[in-house]
Design a protein around this motif. Structure first.
Motif, PDB file in Angstrom:
ATOM      1  N   HIS A  60      -4.896   2.960   2.285  1.00 52.30           N
ATOM      2  CA  HIS A  60      -4.866   4.586   2.322  1.00 52.30           C
ATOM      3  C   HIS A  60      -6.439   4.741   2.532  1.00 52.30           C
ATOM      4  O   HIS A  60      -7.384   3.904   2.414  1.00 52.30           O
ATOM      5  CB  HIS A  60      -4.604   5.222   1.106  1.00 52.30           C
TER       6      HIS A  60
ATOM      7  N   THR B  95      -9.598   8.287   3.653  1.00 51.21           N
ATOM      8  CA  THR B  95      -9.691   9.459   3.623  1.00 51.21           C
ATOM      9  C   THR B  95     -10.289   9.826   4.906  1.00 51.21           C
ATOM     10  O   THR B  95     -10.492   8.995   5.858  1.00 51.21           O
ATOM     11  CB  THR B  95     -10.958   9.982   2.724  1.00 51.21           C
TER      12      THR B  95
ATOM     13  N   LYS C  62      -5.489  10.546   3.568  1.00 57.04           N
ATOM     14  CA  LYS C  62      -5.871  11.719   2.458  1.00 57.04           C
ATOM     15  C   LYS C  62      -7.238  12.504   2.950  1.00 57.04           C
ATOM     16  O   LYS C  62      -8.084  11.949   3.321  1.00 57.04           O
ATOM     17  CB  LYS C  62      -6.164  11.205   1.038  1.00 57.04           C
TER      18      LYS C  62
END
Ligand SMILES: [Zn+2]
Length: 193
Positions: free
Chosen positions: A48, A50, A80
């Motif tokens: 993951h 950002t 994210k």
């Protein structure tokens, strides 16, 4: 397409576009690569990262957002929302001046990595070219999905039925791409497929 820059410092490693070009051929390697989208040595520390969307265009903001949603639905990697200051991935559109530098690339992904760990990625869509080639909105999203694939560490798939085919326009994220993304994050940084 992908591109990286040589670092002025000593700690940032660089990879050129050449490493992402997977030859198409009848070899066993090419057949294996087509089954699972290949990847280079770079990856984020986790599956993951950002992101922030900086384009001022509402249309291209939605294109990036659609591509993010499509990848997030696969469960292979999660984008994210971050902030302009701290996001690991910046999603933008090229200005008319930058579009000239992009040449025939409808999209481009630049990144910085250290010890094969991705630190800072910028993916750019080229509206000038997308419009001149009359890409549909779906085509635009496919280009965005392709660049996000590079952003997470995927390389080009020699098979046309992959969002990571180097000249992809009409194909979205396929199972081979999801498999490639999952395998990328089951495989340590520094190892490629
Ligand atoms: Zn590419």
């Amino acid at each position: 397409m992908t591109r990286s820059f040589w670092s002025r410092g000593i700690t940032l490693a660089v990879v050129t576009v050449g490493l992402f070009v997977t030859p198409v051929g009848g070899s066993a390697v090419a057949v294996a690569a087509a089954g699972t989208t290949p990847f280079g040595p770079e990856r984020f520390a986790h599956n993951h990262a950002t992101y922030v969307i900086t384009t001022k265009s509402a249309y291209y903001r939605q294109v990036w957002q659609s591509a993010i949603s499509a990848w997030n639905r696969t469960g292979a990697f999660h984008f994210k929302l971050g902030t302009t200051k701290n996001a690991q991935i910046t999603l933008k559109t090229a200005s008319k001046t930058q579009a000239v530098a992009l040449g025939e690339d409808v999209g481009l992904t630049d990144y910085w990595s250290k010890n094969d760990l991705l630190l800072d990625v910028t993916a750019t869509l080229n509206p000038t070219l997308l419009k001149s080639y009359a890409y549909s909105r779906a085509d635009d999203v496919h280009v965005a999905e392709h660049e996000l694939g590079h952003a997470m560490g995927l390389a080009h798939n020699p098979a046309e039925e992959s969002v990571m085919y180097y000249r992809n326009r009409s194909v979205g994220i396929k199972q081979v791409d999801v498999n490639g993304a999952k395998l990328r994050y089951q495989t340590p940084a520094g190892q490629s497929s």
